[in-house]
Design an enzyme around this catalytic site. Structure first.
Site, short mmCIF file in Angstrom:
data_model
loop_
_atom_site.label_atom_id
_atom_site.label_comp_id
_atom_site.label_asym_id
_atom_site.label_seq_id
_atom_site.Cartn_x
_atom_site.Cartn_y
_atom_site.Cartn_z
N GLU A 1 0.84 -1.21 0.00
CA GLU A 1 0.00 0.00 0.00
C GLU A 1 0.87 1.26 0.00
O GLU A 1 0.57 2.24 0.68
CB GLU A 1 -0.95 0.01 1.21
N CYS B 1 -11.34 3.13 5.89
CA CYS B 1 -10.69 4.43 6.15
C CYS B 1 -11.01 5.45 5.07
O CYS B 1 -11.16 6.64 5.35
CB CYS B 1 -9.19 4.24 6.28
#
Length: 640
Positions: A317, A401
């Site tokens: 990520e 998120c």
């Protein structure tokens, strides 16, 4: 200085004309003092309020166990935790977004729902100030043992939410919960001199916000302490033990002040460097300042997409190696783009340089805004720059998120319009709004009107209570092309100069420049008007040759917006063509669902003797709102 340099700003963030100017420290002008009236952003604020936040409330309260966890922790009856150990953070981010939204669009029912959640959060706090539903329900004896379990990350988002809700409503309950948790952490670690490295940074920037709203110096000291823990061998746990990750994944390989390159998880890095810039500004710490500038150059010169997105690799990520910027496989997480906005704002406040707002604007209008659907209730986690039709927006995610992060960014966009100091105001973003400053003891109402980014006309009216001398600093956007800059990642093919126009009260004025801003230093009186006209030409960009994915391709940009070709506008296809030698770009009014935009038509040559045809490009942030289909940002140019 040559006339062209006097009239022009440089591409993207690489503004060498102003690089040697002395830094100017600034402070942000809070969203709580700004009313957004903008035709581009106001509908997006409304969609956050009417679609994104109700979706978040539903997912947080009904579909998942996030609120139930707080209820269980408050009851203290030995019930089991639902979901993932970091889910508390999504509740806090949603509350922060609600706080910003209530400032923009008052909503009694939404505020009542927030108050209800806050009461449940307060009931879950332990007597010593600790709050984390995962450990309250799964065993407090296990708390503060695993650096990866996001305890301090969740605490950071609690602090941000507490500050935002207090600023928006004047209510202290959530802020007081956050203060008690901050005091618990300070006692547990800094005061006890117990090493601790945050597995997921966030608490550093949050503590600075808490310091600013409370005036308590120990929160700034704690933020500095967390920063100083990194790179000293204290980090332990799953992150550090994985050979493919290791300390670099969490920016823990070397001390923060010695860091020179961007590594690891992109969101963690953005939060860390935002916090470091905050502490640098508050403590005038040159060590952090110099490190931030060096890391920023590594990000922007070698590791940033043309959309302002960062973090190309899905496996971590985050970041891989310099110039590794694949398009269809781009990760470019929405949260990382939100983090780019945060960090670049702080860098601008730290140095007063416009180059940071150039990057902020690029990330905001493209990679970040792409994370929110035009309907407001669908989201992207990753934001690729090409698609064969496999990408689709989703209602929610297991790790949720991004929906709350993009919601809080859009709802707080007022935070990024202006900066200020004792000598004047800095106009960073061109967003219609009404606000008021106090300069030299005089109240100065300010109103900005514009149809940006669709056109470049900006009108600013100032109405000081009394004639007052101060500076108005107008940013010269980095997408106005100037002279080439060594090391730039992207450059315009057309190097012809582009002029902007500036008038005060109907008369043309010449103004000195500093740090990438036009400086209007004069005595202002009631009714004074600044007219600032920015060119909105269609420009082609190319990458450095090291970006292999973009060799033989160009991207299209108009103003701050990057464009893409999507199948929905072009007979279902967005491939199998090359740009014509004479593209004949034309700007036209267009509509993507209910979004009124400026589209760009241009000529291409079809492959396999298909002949010439005309395609339509739309702003990148609007793609994938009409179902999955092909898309690409970087357009092949074929053989010249």
């Amino acid at each position: 200085m040559k006339k062209s340099q006097l009239l022009l700003a440089l591409l993207l963030p690489f503004n060498s004309v102003f690089a040697q100017e002395s830094p100017v420290k600034l402070e942000a002008h809070s969203f709580s003092k700004i009313k957004i009236t903008d035709s581009f952003w106001k509908p997006k604020l409304e969609k956050v309020a009417k679609s994104a936040l109700p979706a978040s409330v539903y997912q947080t309260e009904v579909k998942t166990g996030r609120i139930r966890n707080f209820e269980k922790a408050g009851r203290k009856q030995g019930e089991t935790h639902e979901g993932i150990y970091y889910d508390d953070s999504d509740v806090y981010k949603a509350l922060e977004a609600i706080a910003y939204s209530l400032q923009n669009i008052p909503d009694e029912a939404l505020e009542q729902k927030a108050d209800e959640w806050i009461a449940k959060i307060a009931s879950a706090q332990e007597p010593d100030g600790y709050i984390n539903t995962f450990y309250s329900l799964m065993g407090l004896d296990k708390r503060w043992q695993d650096m990866e379990k996001h305890e301090d990350y969740c605490a950071g988002h609690l602090m941000e939410a507490g500050v935002a809700y207090y600023q928006a409503t004047g209510k202290r309950q959530l802020l007081d919960v956050a203060i008690r948790m901050a005091d618990h952490i300070d006692t547990q670690f800094r005061q006890a001199n117990k090493p601790w490295v945050s597995g997921h940074e966030e608490i550093e920037l949050a503590l600075v916000k808490l310091y600013k709203v409370t005036g308590e110096e120990r929160y700034l000291q704690l933020a500095d302490w967390f920063l100083d823990q990194r790179g000293r061998g204290y980090g332990k746990g799953a992150i550090w033990d994985k050979p493919e990750w290791g300390p670099k994944y969490a920016q823990d390989a070397v001390p923060v002040k010695d860091q020179k390159e961007i590594t690891g998880h992109a969101v963690r890095a953005m939060y860390l460097y935002t916090g470091a810039a905050d502490v640098a500004a508050a403590k005038n710490d040159l060590g952090y300042m110099n490190a931030m500038k060096t890391v920023w150059e590594d990000v922007v010169y070698r590791n940033m997409y043309v959309t302002g997105g960062i973090g190309s690799s899905g496996s971590n990520e985050g970041f891989s190696v310099d110039y590794d910027l694949p398009n269809e496989n781009a990760y470019s997480e929405t949260c990382a783009s939100v983090g780019m906005v945060f960090w670049n704002q702080r860098m601008n406040l730290l140095e007063g340089q416009s180059q940071y707002i150039d990057v902020l604007e690029r990330s905001l209008y493209n990679a970040a805004l792409d994370g929110l659907s035009l309907s407001g209730d669908r989201f992207f986690y990753g934001n690729p720059l090409a698609s064969s039709g496999q990408h689709n927006r989703r209602e929610w995610f297991g790790t949720a998120c991004c929906p709350s992060n993009i919601s809080r960014l859009v709802a707080s966009v007022g935070d990024y319009i202006y900066a200020k100091n004792d000598s004047g105001i800095w106009v960073n973003l061109f967003i219609g709004n009404q606000t008021e400053f106090e300069l030299s003891g005089t109240k100065v109402p300010v109103e900005m009107k514009t149809n940006y980014p669709w056109d470049g006309e900006v009108l600013i009216e100032l109405n000081p209570a009394n004639p007052t001398r101060f500076e108005v600093n107008l940013r010269i956007p980095g997408w106005i092309k100037g002279e080439p800059v060594p090391g730039e990642l992207y450059s315009f093919l057309d190097e012809e100069p582009t002029n902007f126009y500036l008038e005060v009260n109907g008369g043309k004025v010449q103004s000195p420049q500093k740090n990438g801003y036009l400086v209007l230093d004069r005595e202002w009186k009631k009714g004074d008007k600044i007219s600032y006209t920015l060119p909105m030409e269609v420009r082609e960009l190319q990458s450095r040759p090291e970006v292999l994915a973009n060799q033989g391709r160009v991207a299209i940009q108009r103003g701050p917006l990057v464009y893409c070709v999507e199948g929905a506008d072009n007979g279902g296809k967005a491939t199998d063509f090359v740009l014509a030698s004479t593209p004949g770009f034309e700007v036209k009014d267009y509509q993507v669902l209910d979004e009124q935009v400026k589209a760009i038509s241009f000529n291409v040559n079809g492959l396999n003797n298909q002949g010439q045809k005309t395609l339509t490009a739309i702003p990148y942030y609007t793609w994938a709102n009409r179902g999955p289909n092909e898309m690409q940002v970087w357009i092949p140019v074929g053989q010249k």
